[in-house]
Design an enzyme around this catalytic site. Structure first.
Site: not given
Ligand code: DHB
Length: 305
Positions: A46, A70, A73-74, A131, A267
């Site tokens: 992540k 999704n 938000g990191l 993102c 996914t």
């Molecule tokens: C998040 C979602 C994404 O599609 C991505 O590429 C990076 C981060 C996220 O919301 O954390």
């Protein structure tokens, strides 16, 4: 003879071309309870940022027809905790480790990548310049060729091993951004990240995500991803990691033919955590049936009309 599934790019050899996509298996701890991570070509973490982030409030995922939205938000533990709590686990895994890095400023990316530079277990960095779910940074970097080149060049100065730029599909010309990343010194490209989308609850009239929009992934985006891998492959010489709706060996072969050297599965992991293991068998059977001895014999070999 059994076909050889090994691939190498940017001077690094991978046991096979199947990687997990960032954000779909945290830091690998849960997945390692299902099967040994040595089955993977690489584990991609992540996104890690300088400070820990809680991310957006729930609901932050929503199912759609043949895809998923999704807006996480990191959410992540931050670089300090990543190094003290997650690296020791990753040190023990017999797979390649790719750390995805995100930031809201160039300095933040540089600081996080600098902290990872002397951790030899981190084989590569994947820069999340795409993102869609944060107000600052994120997609902004990956939508602008000048910023993309600058960011990649700055990270290359502080991180001594290969750097992958993960590109956004939410741009006018992904090949232009790919060329900018190459110019900045990127060693490989990951194509593509999620497509901006939304879904609305017609009873409450509210978006089904608290961020009001999110990133679309899964089978729905595979045709878009294939066309973009192809476009990048035609414009740019860097190795490409194909991503977007891959859930079986045949999907992976399509990406190889369009120009990918490796693929990431995202996914599909939520439905079938051991999908990479099944795909290895499917890829082997495919190569055997086609009398091919390696994945490299597929890369970029689509027969165009
Ligand atoms: C998040 C979602 C994404 O599609 C991505 O590429 C990076 C981060 C996220 O919301 O954390």
């Amino acid at each position: 003879m059994s076909p050889d599934l090994r691939v190498s790019f940017a001077g690094v050899e991978f046991a096979n071309p199947i990687m997990t996509a960032s954000g779909c298996c945290g830091y690998g701890e849960e997945l390692a309870k299902v099967y040994p991570l040595s089955k993977l070509g690489a584990l991609v973490t992540k996104s890690v940022t300088l400070k820990p982030r809680l991310g957006h409030p729930p609901p932050r995922t929503a199912e759609t027809a043949s895809g998923m939205l999704n807006a996480i938000g990191l959410a992540n533990v931050g670089i300090d905790c990543f190094i003290t709590d997650k690296i020791p686990f990753l040190e023990k895994q017999k797979t390649r480790v790719i750390v995805n890095v995100a930031g809201s400023s160039l300095n933040e990316y540089v600081e996080v990548c600098g902290r990872l530079s002397d951790i030899a277990r981190v084989d590569m960095i994947e820069l999340n310049i795409s993102c869609p779910n944060v107000d600052e940074g994120g997609m902004e970097f990956g939508a602008d060729p000048v910023m993309t080149e600058k960011l990649v060049a700055a990270v290359k100065k502080v991180f001594p091993r290969p750097v992958i730029a993960k590109l956004s599909p939410n741009v006018t010309s992904i090949a232009t951004i790919a060329a900018a990343a190459e110019q900045g010194g990127a060693d490989a490209l990951a194509v593509i990240n999620s497509l901006v989308g939304t879904a609305i609850d017609v009873e409450t009239w509210r978006p089904r995500l608290t961020y009001n929009k999110g990133g679309l992934t899964g089978a729905a985006i595979k045709p878009v991803a294939l066309a973009m891998v192809n476009a990048v492959h035609e414009k740019c010489r860097l190795p490409i990691i194909g991503i977007g709706g891959i859930s079986n060996g045949s999907d992976a072969v399509e990406f190889f033919l369009c120009g990918a050297t490796a693929v990431q599965v995202g996914t599909a992991l939520f439905i079938e955590p051991d999908v990479p293991v099944r795909m290895l068998g499917e890829l082997k059977a495919y190569l055997k049936r086609k009398k091919l001895s390696s994945i490299g014999e597929l890369t970029g070999k689509v027969r165009k009309y």
